[in-house]
Design a protein around this motif. Sequence first.
Motif, short mmCIF file in Angstrom:
data_model
loop_
_atom_site.label_atom_id
_atom_site.label_comp_id
_atom_site.label_asym_id
_atom_site.label_seq_id
_atom_site.Cartn_x
_atom_site.Cartn_y
_atom_site.Cartn_z
N PRO A 110 44.76 56.48 31.51
CA PRO A 110 45.64 55.35 31.80
C PRO A 110 46.11 55.40 33.24
O PRO A 110 46.45 56.44 33.76
N GLN A 111 46.12 54.21 33.88
CA GLN A 111 46.50 54.10 35.27
C GLN A 111 47.62 53.11 35.43
O GLN A 111 47.76 52.20 34.64
N GLY A 112 48.36 53.22 36.53
CA GLY A 112 49.36 52.21 36.86
C GLY A 112 50.58 52.36 35.98
O GLY A 112 50.87 53.40 35.40
N PRO A 113 51.30 51.23 35.83
CA PRO A 113 52.56 51.26 35.07
C PRO A 113 52.34 51.68 33.63
O PRO A 113 51.27 51.49 33.05
N VAL A 385 44.31 38.91 45.80
CA VAL A 385 44.58 40.35 45.87
C VAL A 385 45.63 40.54 46.96
O VAL A 385 45.38 40.24 48.13
N ARG A 386 46.80 40.98 46.56
CA ARG A 386 47.91 41.18 47.49
C ARG A 386 48.07 42.67 47.74
O ARG A 386 48.12 43.47 46.81
N VAL A 398 47.01 42.03 41.70
CA VAL A 398 46.19 40.84 41.48
C VAL A 398 47.08 39.78 40.83
O VAL A 398 47.70 40.05 39.79
N GLN A 399 47.11 38.59 41.42
CA GLN A 399 47.96 37.52 40.91
C GLN A 399 47.15 36.26 40.66
O GLN A 399 46.30 35.89 41.48
N ALA A 400 47.41 35.60 39.54
CA ALA A 400 46.93 34.24 39.33
C ALA A 400 47.92 33.32 40.03
O ALA A 400 49.14 33.49 39.92
N SER A 410 51.15 34.93 37.35
CA SER A 410 51.19 36.23 36.68
C SER A 410 50.78 37.29 37.68
O SER A 410 50.19 36.99 38.72
N SER A 411 51.12 38.56 37.37
CA SER A 411 50.80 39.66 38.28
C SER A 411 50.32 40.87 37.49
O SER A 411 50.86 41.19 36.43
N PHE A 412 49.29 41.52 38.02
CA PHE A 412 48.79 42.77 37.44
C PHE A 412 48.68 43.80 38.56
O PHE A 412 48.02 43.55 39.57
N GLN A 413 49.33 44.93 38.38
CA GLN A 413 49.29 45.99 39.38
C GLN A 413 48.09 46.88 39.14
O GLN A 413 47.93 47.46 38.06
#
Length: 628
Positions: A110-113, A385-386, A398-400, A410-413
Amino acid sequence: MSQPPQPPQQPPNEPPNTPPGPPAGPPAGPPSGGFGAPQDPPPGGFGQPTPPPADPFGKQPQQPPQQPDAPAGGYGTPPPAAPGNYPTPPAPQPNGYGYPQALQPGYGYPQGPAGQPGMPQQAYGYPTQPMQPQYGAPQQPGGGKKFSTQMQIIVAAAVAVVLIIGAGVIYAASGDDDGGKNEASSSGSTGGEAKGGEGGGLAGGDEKPPANTKSKVALQVPEPQVTDITTVMGSWITDKAYVKSGVAEIVAYDLDKGTKLWSVPLPGEVCSASRHMSKDYKTAIVFEETKATKENKYPSCNQVGVVDMATGKLLWSKGVTSATGGDQQVRFDEVTLSGSTVAAGGTSGGAAFKLETGAELWKPKVGSDGCYDRGYGGGEALAVVRKCGTSDSPQLTVQALNPTTGAPLSSFQMPAGVDYASIVSTKPLVVAADVGDTAGDGSGISDFFSIDAATGKLIVRIPADAEQYAARCGSTEVERCQNLAVGNNRLYLPTENHDGTSEYGDTNEIVAFDLTTGKLLGARADAGDRYSLVPLRMDGTSIIAYKEPPYDKGGQIVSIDGETFKQTLLMENPSDEAVREAERRFSNDHSELLYSDGHFFKSKRLVSKRSVVDADDKLYLVVGYRTD
């Protein structure tokens, strides 16, 4: 390996096109983009020369029969008989090919939050039936060395499948932890715009097999003479024309006759071009403000424009200044199109414009914390991609986006260890990344991430071992993925080339991953002996793919049913020596391949100064084929 982003005023970071196969001898002049000539491009970037991937089957190629007239290089070409030319088959090692893969921190965990599911490593071919030979494994009688090596692999793979079944249960369940659901889109694609499902073609797509699948040459555009590495990125097919970026111009050619229809001159080179176009054939480009000179060898790529490919007009072009102030115009690295929004991104942030008028929708966005929009993915939706943090410790999100306002929906880290990420598809939202630089082959891909665009939650993470799968993404570019397709809520990938059943020559397959569960489906499309399948795009629920040929054949275009994997031949190119040689001189990894309605084109992204070796060769910017 990923490279840090280029500073402004740097040359393009992609090497000139090189053909499949090694050069015939040592370089005899300055670097050139010609066929067979070694290249010495600026470091980094997509297309950076990489060593050939290790044979995943651990087998030694056999010596083919002598072919005195056969050209060197290319898939299916007999290798030379030079001593030491063949790799020594490695002995099976723990955690090697065919063995269960040990989980490593940062890859498969598992990665990220907290709460984002991780993924155990898959064995190649999972979840196909145990004791089944790996894709393309030769079935030869006689019990020779090749057969013995193959049997070792099969047994090891069977053990791996049995041992990983328990992990597979966890793997499948991980896609449900967030409750994320994804609506499948039959029009997600890469390498060219997908078509709708109303044309009555195969599997609900538009493409139909012609009465005669034998093609003829429709277009051959000679490679322009240049004095340095020159970008010629961008190609499109409209209802009447094939449109291609040239040296500081955009040119249209008649689809059937190959004659020049119009040209749009530009003040400088094209730096980037959207792969997408509107329904009325408008597209977006980024180009230099002026041509290169001795005093200014690398002019800034600060002009964004829209070309109307139906009329042959540059509708508008403009630059923008930074949101932080100052008069200097922002340099852009990429541009894309989604609906009526043109979005351009780079290290100075992103900006967006109205397609029809060029009116600014938002200015380059660089936050006080140093965060900026690195690049955008377009098509049916818009995503970004921010990038935040430092170059040593970046954090990507990554954001829509709302295409009109740029506001995040939406946002995904992305997990730690990701320096760059590429948007494969925006609907469904699929992202590729090289986590911890583990791919090791310059492909830019170790994992794919299927993301719920409505909530920003991870649906599933799909490991894609670079030694097993042959898709590629730019190391720094956000929307530069190829050799793959997305549709039917599936990710379609080609396997790396491996031995076939013939005496010599490689082959491969196209396989599919479910974007909700992450499972590798059991069905596959086989290229056939000495051919290699390259997915181009989706057509309804089918995949349009190019079959790269052996040295003595012409290439083929096939439609592959996305459910049954049944193949239908749409085009077969001539096998005449001069024609097939021109086709083979375009490396798939560094070329643009487009097919639509009985027309197929291969074109270069970069051209360079010719060396003495290839000064007299017939080199082409574009080759095109059509059926009757």
